[in-house]
Design a protein around this motif. Structure first.
Motif, PDB file in Angstrom:
ATOM      1  N   ARG A   1       9.612  -5.459 -11.190  1.00 49.28           N
ATOM      2  CA  ARG A   1       9.799  -6.339 -10.022  1.00 49.28           C
ATOM      3  C   ARG A   1       8.938  -5.932  -8.832  1.00 49.28           C
ATOM      4  O   ARG A   1       9.054  -6.489  -7.745  1.00 49.28           O
ATOM      5  CB  ARG A   1      11.279  -6.376  -9.629  1.00 49.28           C
ATOM      6  CG  ARG A   1      11.831  -5.021  -9.223  1.00 49.28           C
ATOM      7  CD  ARG A   1      13.354  -5.043  -9.120  1.00 49.28           C
ATOM      8  NE  ARG A   1      13.837  -3.773  -8.601  1.00 49.28           N
ATOM      9  CZ  ARG A   1      14.604  -3.646  -7.556  1.00 49.28           C
ATOM     10  NH1 ARG A   1      14.985  -4.713  -6.887  1.00 49.28           N
ATOM     11  NH2 ARG A   1      15.003  -2.471  -7.155  1.00 49.28           N
ATOM     12  N   TYR A   2       8.060  -4.972  -9.044  1.00 53.38           N
ATOM     13  CA  TYR A   2       7.258  -4.387  -7.967  1.00 53.38           C
ATOM     14  C   TYR A   2       5.801  -4.858  -7.993  1.00 53.38           C
ATOM     15  O   TYR A   2       5.271  -5.206  -9.036  1.00 53.38           O
ATOM     16  CB  TYR A   2       7.238  -2.855  -8.093  1.00 53.38           C
ATOM     17  CG  TYR A   2       8.589  -2.212  -8.051  1.00 53.38           C
ATOM     18  CD1 TYR A   2       9.269  -2.052  -6.852  1.00 53.38           C
ATOM     19  CD2 TYR A   2       9.196  -1.756  -9.214  1.00 53.38           C
ATOM     20  CE1 TYR A   2      10.523  -1.453  -6.801  1.00 53.38           C
ATOM     21  CE2 TYR A   2      10.447  -1.151  -9.178  1.00 53.38           C
ATOM     22  CZ  TYR A   2      11.097  -1.007  -7.976  1.00 53.38           C
ATOM     23  OH  TYR A   2      12.335  -0.417  -7.927  1.00 53.38           O
TER      24      TYR A   2
ATOM     25  N   GLU B   1       8.688   0.066  -2.586  1.00 56.03           N
ATOM     26  CA  GLU B   1       7.288  -0.356  -2.501  1.00 56.03           C
ATOM     27  C   GLU B   1       6.607   0.261  -1.277  1.00 56.03           C
ATOM     28  O   GLU B   1       5.457   0.702  -1.360  1.00 56.03           O
ATOM     29  CB  GLU B   1       7.173  -1.878  -2.445  1.00 56.03           C
ATOM     30  CG  GLU B   1       7.395  -2.551  -3.775  1.00 56.03           C
ATOM     31  CD  GLU B   1       7.317  -4.064  -3.700  1.00 56.03           C
ATOM     32  OE1 GLU B   1       7.037  -4.679  -4.739  1.00 56.03           O
ATOM     33  OE2 GLU B   1       7.551  -4.641  -2.614  1.00 56.03           O
ATOM     34  N   ALA B   2       7.293   0.285  -0.142  1.00 53.76           N
ATOM     35  CA  ALA B   2       6.700   0.824   1.091  1.00 53.76           C
ATOM     36  C   ALA B   2       6.271   2.276   0.915  1.00 53.76           C
ATOM     37  O   ALA B   2       5.171   2.659   1.331  1.00 53.76           O
ATOM     38  CB  ALA B   2       7.678   0.693   2.253  1.00 53.76           C
ATOM     39  N   VAL B   3       7.105   3.084   0.299  1.00 51.23           N
ATOM     40  CA  VAL B   3       6.755   4.495   0.138  1.00 51.23           C
ATOM     41  C   VAL B   3       5.738   4.685  -0.993  1.00 51.23           C
ATOM     42  O   VAL B   3       4.820   5.494  -0.880  1.00 51.23           O
ATOM     43  CB  VAL B   3       8.004   5.385  -0.040  1.00 51.23           C
ATOM     44  CG1 VAL B   3       8.649   5.215  -1.399  1.00 51.23           C
ATOM     45  CG2 VAL B   3       7.669   6.835   0.221  1.00 51.23           C
TER      46      VAL B   3
ATOM     47  N   ASP C   1      -0.082  11.143  10.700  1.00 51.96           N
ATOM     48  CA  ASP C   1       0.973  10.141  10.606  1.00 51.96           C
ATOM     49  C   ASP C   1       0.493   8.698  10.680  1.00 51.96           C
ATOM     50  O   ASP C   1       1.298   7.781  10.569  1.00 51.96           O
ATOM     51  CB  ASP C   1       2.036  10.384  11.680  1.00 51.96           C
ATOM     52  CG  ASP C   1       2.835  11.646  11.403  1.00 51.96           C
ATOM     53  OD1 ASP C   1       2.894  12.077  10.237  1.00 51.96           O
ATOM     54  OD2 ASP C   1       3.389  12.213  12.362  1.00 51.96           O
ATOM     55  N   TYR C   2      -0.791   8.454  10.850  1.00 48.86           N
ATOM     56  CA  TYR C   2      -1.302   7.078  10.819  1.00 48.86           C
ATOM     57  C   TYR C   2      -1.288   6.631   9.366  1.00 48.86           C
ATOM     58  O   TYR C   2      -1.919   7.270   8.513  1.00 48.86           O
ATOM     59  CB  TYR C   2      -2.726   7.004  11.374  1.00 48.86           C
ATOM     60  CG  TYR C   2      -2.785   7.137  12.872  1.00 48.86           C
ATOM     61  CD1 TYR C   2      -2.899   6.011  13.675  1.00 48.86           C
ATOM     62  CD2 TYR C   2      -2.737   8.386  13.483  1.00 48.86           C
ATOM     63  CE1 TYR C   2      -2.966   6.122  15.061  1.00 48.86           C
ATOM     64  CE2 TYR C   2      -2.796   8.514  14.865  1.00 48.86           C
ATOM     65  CZ  TYR C   2      -2.905   7.379  15.635  1.00 48.86           C
ATOM     66  OH  TYR C   2      -2.968   7.501  17.004  1.00 48.86           O
ATOM     67  N   GLN C   3      -0.542   5.559   9.093  1.00 48.79           N
ATOM     68  CA  GLN C   3      -0.368   5.136   7.712  1.00 48.79           C
ATOM     69  C   GLN C   3      -0.453   3.626   7.575  1.00 48.79           C
ATOM     70  O   GLN C   3      -0.096   2.886   8.484  1.00 48.79           O
ATOM     71  CB  GLN C   3       1.001   5.566   7.189  1.00 48.79           C
ATOM     72  CG  GLN C   3       1.214   7.070   7.195  1.00 48.79           C
ATOM     73  CD  GLN C   3       2.636   7.431   6.850  1.00 48.79           C
ATOM     74  OE1 GLN C   3       3.170   6.965   5.862  1.00 48.79           O
ATOM     75  NE2 GLN C   3       3.250   8.255   7.675  1.00 48.79           N
ATOM     76  N   LEU C   4      -0.896   3.208   6.412  1.00 49.51           N
ATOM     77  CA  LEU C   4      -0.897   1.796   6.027  1.00 49.51           C
ATOM     78  C   LEU C   4       0.042   1.678   4.845  1.00 49.51           C
ATOM     79  O   LEU C   4       0.060   2.551   3.965  1.00 49.51           O
ATOM     80  CB  LEU C   4      -2.311   1.374   5.607  1.00 49.51           C
ATOM     81  CG  LEU C   4      -2.500  -0.092   5.254  1.00 49.51           C
ATOM     82  CD1 LEU C   4      -2.489  -0.933   6.529  1.00 49.51           C
ATOM     83  CD2 LEU C   4      -3.807  -0.290   4.518  1.00 49.51           C
ATOM     84  N   SER C   5       0.847   0.612   4.821  1.00 50.13           N
ATOM     85  CA  SER C   5       1.736   0.395   3.689  1.00 50.13           C
ATOM     86  C   SER C   5       1.958  -1.087   3.505  1.00 50.13           C
ATOM     87  O   SER C   5       1.699  -1.884   4.418  1.00 50.13           O
ATOM     88  CB  SER C   5       3.078   1.108   3.893  1.00 50.13           C
ATOM     89  OG  SER C   5       3.844   1.042   2.692  1.00 50.13           O
TER      90      SER C   5
END
Length: 178
Positions: free
Chosen positions: A81-82, A108-110, A169-173
């Motif tokens: 389902r992802y 999904e985010a992590v 800590d700058y992240q894209l998700s």
């Protein structure tokens, strides 16, 4: 939604304030050079300066360009389902699924997050404005590719900007919206 790894970042993406979004959009539409790069670029050509395109033709390499293509046009796969980044770990996925309060979106985010500072193993010349610029462009690319590859699904693609400006800590998700 809380930030990746329990952080409480400011969100840049679908939830961004209109004025900030407009400023970032104008910045990336015009491909303005991040402030932290202007002095370096200005020294080229005996002080006449150089464009970003000219600079990469002098400083870059085809091996790097091939490598960057995996960041700038990543592989996405549908699994159960992802929607996940290609090459994900099934073992990690199962571990996050067992976490307290886990939802498809939180898993999904992590699973799909990218620490922008990790694009290079060294941080020579790294600056917050470069990370914001790069993250904003990557957010647009990921949103476009996800919609192109999975036209029947909706996605949230967010750039996490930490309050502390800690470069790690700058992240894209991204995750499916529904």
């Amino acid at each position: 939604m809380a930030g990746v790894a329990g952080k409480q970042p400011r969100l840049v993406g679908l939830a961004i304030e209109a004025s900030t979004h407009r400023q970032l959009q104008e910045k990336t539409d015009l491909m303005d050079v991040p402030e932290s790069m202007k002095a370096e670029l200005a020294t080229w050509n005996h002080g006449a300066g150089i464009s970003l395109e000219g600079w990469i033709s002098c400083m870059g390499g085809f091996s790097l360009a091939v490598g960057y293509s995996t960041v700038f046009w990543p592989g996405f796969v549908a699994f159960e389902r992802y929607i996940l980044l290609e090459g994900f770990s099934k073992e990690s996925l199962r571990g996050f699924e067992r976490g307290p309060g886990a939802t498809r979106q939180s898993v999904e985010a992590v699973m799909n997050h990218l620490h922008l500072a990790d694009i290079h193993g060294f941080h020579d010349g790294i600056a917050a404005d470069k990370l914001i610029f790069l993250g904003t462009v990557l957010r647009q690319i990921y949103q476009a590719k996800l919609q192109w590859q999975f036209p029947d699904r909706r996605f949230v693609v967010e750039l996490f900007i930490p309050e502390t400006n800690d470069i790690e800590d700058y992240q894209l998700s991204f995750w499916q919206a529904d």
